[in-house]
Design a protein around this motif. Structure first.
Motif: not given
Length: 479
Positions: A237-241, A302-316
């Motif tokens: 449920a956390a992953v899907v959220l 929830v937080i870690i999965t969300t951050l991992l999904l944003f990670a490919p686009f990360y930059s300052s």
């Protein structure tokens, strides 16, 4: 014979209503211009009446309602959205990613003014999306960007091809919502046909399938997550959220509300399968410490999965650009608001200026405070209570925010399906009035027509107050 005469006679009213609905959807998709206000209101009103009648007539024939929901969406397959320009930016972002360019780092005008055309039909896409969209950084989260990229992958040159691809993704999500929504309603011992107040609603068909708003994909993941949470699969449920948050950020506002579910929930339902019995028994017998750890783990996933999904686009630059874009919705944009417009009028009266920058900073703080009050002081221990809390928090946010686009109401509508409240269903009808807000667009006065907005909110607040504060509540649902 393909059609049984007795069946035709039995369902002649339903068939007539269905035929008229399909014709009206075709007219809406292919023979309507946004500025044709009378036509817009008449078409939509007829469709809403037909929808209401069909759900009531066929509520014991769910398969027929499913076929009808699919058929109405199929009408839009080859239509270019006529009430929204946002899809042009969707196509731009997807094609940019396919070219290996991070869409969060550059505005559209950055390329156009530099005479750099990085994607096919760049000038046509820029003209279609308009000045506002082209001058700001993209604000669409990574799973949303994935959908745009899929559209670019299957149609890198044709705008219509990209539209069809995105539309198919949204339709698939709607039927995922139908599947898990029905299952959750059945678990909660609520009428399963209630899901069609969402899935067959012309507001959903037009705004999501027709105008290509990805709230439908976000809602699919949200409903799936709630179902998984109810059956005891809280890790998934956390992953899907997190997937839901990564389509649209709005589910972030719900995170505090899961507190009581993990710390105080004891199921009062009768689980059916051995696995459900084991899950509920385990939940009931766990200690407070274990429940706190489980809640912390839920938030962590929830937080870690969300951050991992944003990670490919990360930059300052990404952090800076994205935060600026999100802030615009609170401090710069105004559309179809209610409480905010009253606060704005008071600000004009006191200072002579539009105080949106100040009000826009105060509003999120107030929303957070209300969310925390509902989190800790309202009963949110059962699934129906939890979803009702989600509904109230999001309603307060939309009542107080500076911008309420029509498609925002979709999330309220799906949440209301699992509760006793119908004000979001009413709002899904009167929200069409927001398209009349700029009825003065071709005149000297370019501002919104506040009388139209007032009419919309008088109806919505009237039903809200009646249901929440006046109408006697039925026996509590404890599931």
């Amino acid at each position: 014979m393909l059609l049984n005469p007795s069946l035709l006679k039995l369902y002649k009213t339903q068939l007539l209503l269905t035929l008229v609905s399909v014709i009206m959807y075709w007219c809406f998709a292919y023979d309507l211009i946004r500025t044709e206000y009378i036509k817009l209101i008449v078409f939509y009103s007829i469709l809403f009446v037909l929808f209401y009648q069909l759900v009531n007539l066929l509520k014991h024939q769910p398969k027929l309602l499913e076929y009808l929901a699919f058929g109405c969406r199929a009408v839009f397959i080859l239509a270019i959205p006529n009430l929204s320009q946002d899809f042009y930016r969707f196509i731009w972002d997807g094609r940019l990613i396919l070219e290996g360019i991070n869409p969060y780092l550059f505005t559209v005008d950055h390329f156009i003014t530099g005479n750099n055309l990085p994607v096919t039909k760049a000038l046509e896409l820029r003209a279609g999306m308009g000045d506002l969209n082209a001058s700001h950084y993209t604000n669409y989260p990574p799973i949303n960007q994935l959908c745009f990229t899929v559209a670019a992958l299957f149609s890198s040159k044709s705008i219509l091809g990209a539209v069809v691809t995105m539309r198919l993704l949204i339709i698939a999500a709607d039927f995922g919502t139908l599947y898990f929504g029905k299952k959750l309603l059945e678990k909660l011992k609520l009428p399963s046909y209630h899901i069609f107040w969402y899935n067959l609603n012309p507001f959903i068909i037009i705004e999501l399938t027709g105008n290509l708003h990805f709230e439908g994909v976000m809602i699919f993941f949200l409903v799936w997550s709630l179902y998984l949470l109810y059956v005891g699969k809280w890790q998934w449920a956390a992953v899907v959220l997190a997937l839901s948050i990564s389509v649209k950020l709005i589910p972030l506002i719900f995170l505090p509300l899961f507190f009581q579910w993990f710390l105080k929930h004891n199921s009062s339902t009768s689980p059916k399968t051995d696995k459900e019995i084991a899950n509920f028994k385990l939940l009931k017998e766990t200690s407070v410490f274990t429940r706190i750890m489980r809640l912390s783990s839920f938030y962590g996933i929830v937080i870690i999965t969300t951050l991992l999904l944003f990670a490919p686009f990360y930059s300052s630059e990404f952090i800076n650009n994205y935060s600026k874009t999100v802030a615009l919705w609170f401090q710069n944009f105004e559309f179809n608001a209610s409480i905010y417009y009253i606060a704005r009028a008071i600000g004009y009266w006191l200072t002579g200026y539009n105080e949106i920058a100040i009000i826009g900073k105060i509003t999120p703080v107030v929303v957070i405070l209300v969310t925390l009050i509902i989190t800790f002081f309202k009963q949110n221990k059962t699934m129906v209570q939890l979803i009702t809390a989600l509904l109230f928090v999001l309603s307060f946010y939309y009542f107080s925010t500076t911008t309420v686009h029509p498609w925002y109401v979709a999330t309220l509508l799906i949440l209301s399906v699992f509760t006793r409240y119908k004000f979001p269903l009413v709002w899904s009808f009167v929200i069409i009035l927001s398209y009349l807000a700029y009825v003065n667009l071709n005149k000297a006065d370019k501002s919104e027509n506040l009388w139209v907005i007032a009419l919309e909110y008088v109806i919505v607040y009237g039903v809200f107050i009646w249901e929440v504060f006046i109408k006697k509540a039925p026996k509590k649902l404890e599931a």
